[in-house]
Design an enzyme around this catalytic site. Structure first.
Site, PDB file in Angstrom:
ATOM      1  N   GLY B  10     -10.140  20.611   5.681  1.00 42.46           N
ATOM      2  CA  GLY B  10     -10.552  20.008   4.406  1.00 42.46           C
ATOM      3  C   GLY B  10     -11.677  19.021   4.621  1.00 42.46           C
ATOM      4  O   GLY B  10     -11.681  18.268   5.590  1.00 42.46           O
ATOM      5  N   VAL B 132       1.260   7.379   2.446  1.00 43.36           N
ATOM      6  CA  VAL B 132       1.791   6.338   1.556  1.00 43.36           C
ATOM      7  C   VAL B 132       0.881   5.119   1.596  1.00 43.36           C
ATOM      8  O   VAL B 132       0.556   4.600   2.662  1.00 43.36           O
ATOM      9  CB  VAL B 132       3.208   5.900   1.974  1.00 43.36           C
ATOM     10  CG1 VAL B 132       3.740   4.838   1.010  1.00 43.36           C
ATOM     11  CG2 VAL B 132       4.160   7.077   2.035  1.00 43.36           C
ATOM     12  N   ILE B 136      -2.824   0.760   3.867  1.00 41.24           N
ATOM     13  CA  ILE B 136      -1.808  -0.195   4.340  1.00 41.24           C
ATOM     14  C   ILE B 136      -0.948   0.479   5.404  1.00 41.24           C
ATOM     15  O   ILE B 136      -0.349   1.515   5.136  1.00 41.24           O
ATOM     16  CB  ILE B 136      -0.894  -0.659   3.182  1.00 41.24           C
ATOM     17  CG1 ILE B 136      -1.708  -1.127   1.985  1.00 41.24           C
ATOM     18  CG2 ILE B 136       0.068  -1.742   3.664  1.00 41.24           C
ATOM     19  CD1 ILE B 136      -0.858  -1.423   0.744  1.00 41.24           C
ATOM     20  N   LYS B 205       6.287   9.197  -2.459  1.00 41.18           N
ATOM     21  CA  LYS B 205       6.051   8.144  -1.477  1.00 41.18           C
ATOM     22  C   LYS B 205       7.324   7.346  -1.207  1.00 41.18           C
ATOM     23  O   LYS B 205       7.612   6.975  -0.067  1.00 41.18           O
ATOM     24  CB  LYS B 205       4.928   7.233  -1.972  1.00 41.18           C
ATOM     25  CG  LYS B 205       3.579   7.957  -2.018  1.00 41.18           C
ATOM     26  CD  LYS B 205       2.574   7.209  -2.865  1.00 41.18           C
ATOM     27  CE  LYS B 205       1.213   7.893  -2.854  1.00 41.18           C
ATOM     28  NZ  LYS B 205       0.298   7.322  -3.867  1.00 41.18           N
TER      29      LYS B 205
END
Lengths: 428, 428
Positions: B10, B132, B136, B205
């Site tokens: 991708g 997720v 972070i 998530k």
């Protein structure tokens, strides 16, 4: 399965927390690492002292060498603090092939390089997550979470005592001395608070974070430090009125491999996530070129939060032991340390002047800024309710520290300026 | 030194970011992992399409098997999304001993167990930090930073689209449809926004975070989901007036190994750190028995933040390759999954009722709460400016969902209640 044996140097607040977690979470820990974890021996000052947790008498010793020389001990957890004899104990433990987990920011900031070199030589792990920001896993985050990024700024509220004091001063409009005394009574500040309030504790932590974030060997002497003891409650009131909170920030910056690290009282815009970090909480704001803005928030100290980080390090050591890869995941600084000069360090400034209340004063003052190429964000002149002088509040745009120093020198010679009441860095 | 070769499945937004970081940070990455990292081949839909970055033609392919079957490719980075054929590609790559880094939350939430089992069998790494909360590093934090602790609550703002919409509604007093359209124009919401606004994206998530945090195999079907599409601007105005911000929270809780995971609009006290997370930012609040309150804040999506997490995973894979320990650091859930019943799930509730404006109504209503053992934190009755009814606003103390359901059923039969206008969970 043969248990992993831990030797604990120190059984104060944090040591007690370590024993509590290792015993209380025994089953969970064993499920993760594949063996039971045992507290093998504990160094204490006085074996006969009564304690808040039960540790069997035969595990206690007053002689550190009972731990360092014990071939059964796999990992030494150091929570006794101080530089000597602690450093000797750690070096000798490494020499005997024992892995080390420590919460000792002073030792890592001052002698980290030597300790890490010994660990590498002996293929031992030295982990120190608990040395900065207690329960926040910020060291792991810098070493692994952001390994792919180029970190350009680390701003931390990394000292709970001073953040407690400044939060109280801001929330209650109270004075420094008054809040410090209250903090001492509550146990948030020590009897001799110098290391905290003068920013030395924060400076040690910032040296550790900057070393990891910038891959260069930043030492304590590289950190410029200014504490909070001269902050007046009027300064905080001014800050609030202008939309800022006063915080003791550690600020490490990098630009084209030029580094600066400071600890100083800073007016932080209320829109910035650090502004709402209050009380004894810590937070570290990290800016990376690719990731952008991030912040990590949590308890900066305390028995259980600090012990959480220590035992997480212990888990990592044991996993490495099982895989036979101890001592091979440490980051070695690979960049030459280049410190920014005063010409290269730039930030916004808040300045409060008391001036003679007569025509032309503002023109004279703004002319000085213009002369040294400092442009201004805002200027407010107002009468001073307490005396015949006027107050001028100035916030500058980004200005080099070199130029700002020239401005301040020039101000000394301007007779219309009665005094430079306050000057602070501004962020956010 | 032989370069590590990466096959990229991708080359959309995130894939482009991965190429930018791998190429732009080449020197830093090589210093950390000890070899150059090369993009070996890239799967695209159309090799002739023009792109915002230059990738040499001979590296592009429209055939995934050119990557999967290439013995020179060490690691496959999957950023094409979707379930099939993506899953087949990943399984086949693992079968050929290739490590996998993926940002695909749908795939991990739905088929994570099967993929991880295959990876373990083949001694390969499968990392998914980017799945997720974008930039972070929350997955590392749960797996390593808090490995020593017992996490009891994970509350996340893990969908940027809905947080943008709710922040705008709160800041501007605007209605849902209006802000959704604006978000679509700005590219923050998709043409078909269902997966975001109905909470499905957040649910995936939360299944991933709960699995890691609670060491039990939480799947998507275990997550109760309610989206934001029926939130009225009046609800947000009420929330603000009472000191709350409306947020779409994923909430995973554990008590004595009983688990619940929900995604639902929640009124968060402005004193809670999650309340001030605005716009497309994400944040995950984690409560551990030992560490207490922590929060991790940063960009939840976007080309470069997401790519940061992917390349950090890539660095971890390569370090493991050098040490020969791939596939040996994964956490396998070791706890049986036990879901809480409605009797065990408890939280505070906000309820807005429209009632007949006559004597004794409040007494009747409070009597219903008492009957089902729900105690009240606050009750406000006020005339309704728009019609002859009165409004009653109730905030309960912690109450079991089972009891609250009984209250609502009973309300249906009370003729004095014209309608239950709104009901929300309350946190903080």
């Amino acid at each position: 399965m043969k248990p992993i044996k831990v030797g604990l140097l120190g059984l104060g607040t944090v040591g007690t927390g370590v024993v509590r977690i290792v015993e209380g979470h025994q089953e969970d820990l064993a499920s993760q690492v594949g063996s039971p974890i045992q507290i093998g021996k504990v160094l204490v000052k006085d074996v006969s002292k009564s304690r808040s947790i039960h540790v069997p008498d035969h595990l206690l010793t007053e002689n550190a060498w009972d731990i360092i020389d014990d071939p059964e001990i796999d990992v030494v957890v150091e929570v006794m603090g101080g530089i000597e004899p602690t450093k000797e104990y750690i070096m000798e433990a490494l020499d005997r092939g024992k892995h080390v987990v420590t919460a000792n920011k002073d030792l890592i900031a001052l002698h980290g390089r030597e300790i890490k070199a010994k660990a590498k030589e002996k293929r031992c792990d030295v982990f120190y997550e608990a040395s900065v920001a207690g329960g926040i896993p910020i060291i792991r985050t810098l070493m692994e979470g952001f390994s792919s990024d180029r970190i350009t700024k680390i701003m931390g509220i990394v000292n709970g005592t001073t953040n407690y004091i400044l939060s109280k001063m801001s929330q209650e409009g109270a004075g420094y001395e008054e809040v410090l005394q209250e903090a001492q009574q509550l146990g948030y500040a020590e009897a001799d608070p110098t290391s905290d309030v003068e920013g030395l504790d924060a400076a040690r932590k910032m040296a550790i974070l900057a070393t990891l974030g910038f891959h260069a060997d930043v030492s304590l002497e590289d950190v410029e430090v200014r504490g909070i003891s001269r902050i007046k409650k009027e300064d905080i009131a001014f800050a609030k009125k202008l939309g800022y909170e006063m915080k003791l920030l550690g600020i490490a910056e990098r630009q084209d491999d030029q580094i600066s690290v400071v600890v100083q009282p800073t007016m932080v815009s209320t829109a910035h996530p650090l502004a709402s970090v209050n009380g004894v909480f810590n937070a570290v704001y990290v800016y990376g070129e690719a990731v952008g803005e991030t912040m990590f928030y949590g308890p900066g100290a305390g028995e259980m939060p600090t012990a959480t980080s220590i035992v997480a390090d212990l888990v990592a050591v044991i996993k490495n032991m099982k895989l036979g890869v101890n001592g091979q995941r440490a980051l070695t600084p690979y960049k030459e340390k280049k410190l920014k000069s005063d010409e290269q360090i730039a930030y916004k400034n808040f300045i409060l002047l008391h001036v003679e209340d007569k025509a032309g004063v503002l023109a004279q003052i703004t002319q000085v800024f213009a002369e040294y190429d400092v442009s201004l964000d805002s200027v407010v002149q107002q009468p001073n309710p307490n005396n015949p002088d006027a107050e001028i509040i100035i916030i500058t745009h980004y200005a080099s520290r070199a130029n700002m120093n020239k401005v301040f020198e020039h101000f000394e010679q301007l007779s219309v300026i009665k005094s430079i009441k306050s000057a602070y860095r501004v962020e956010g």
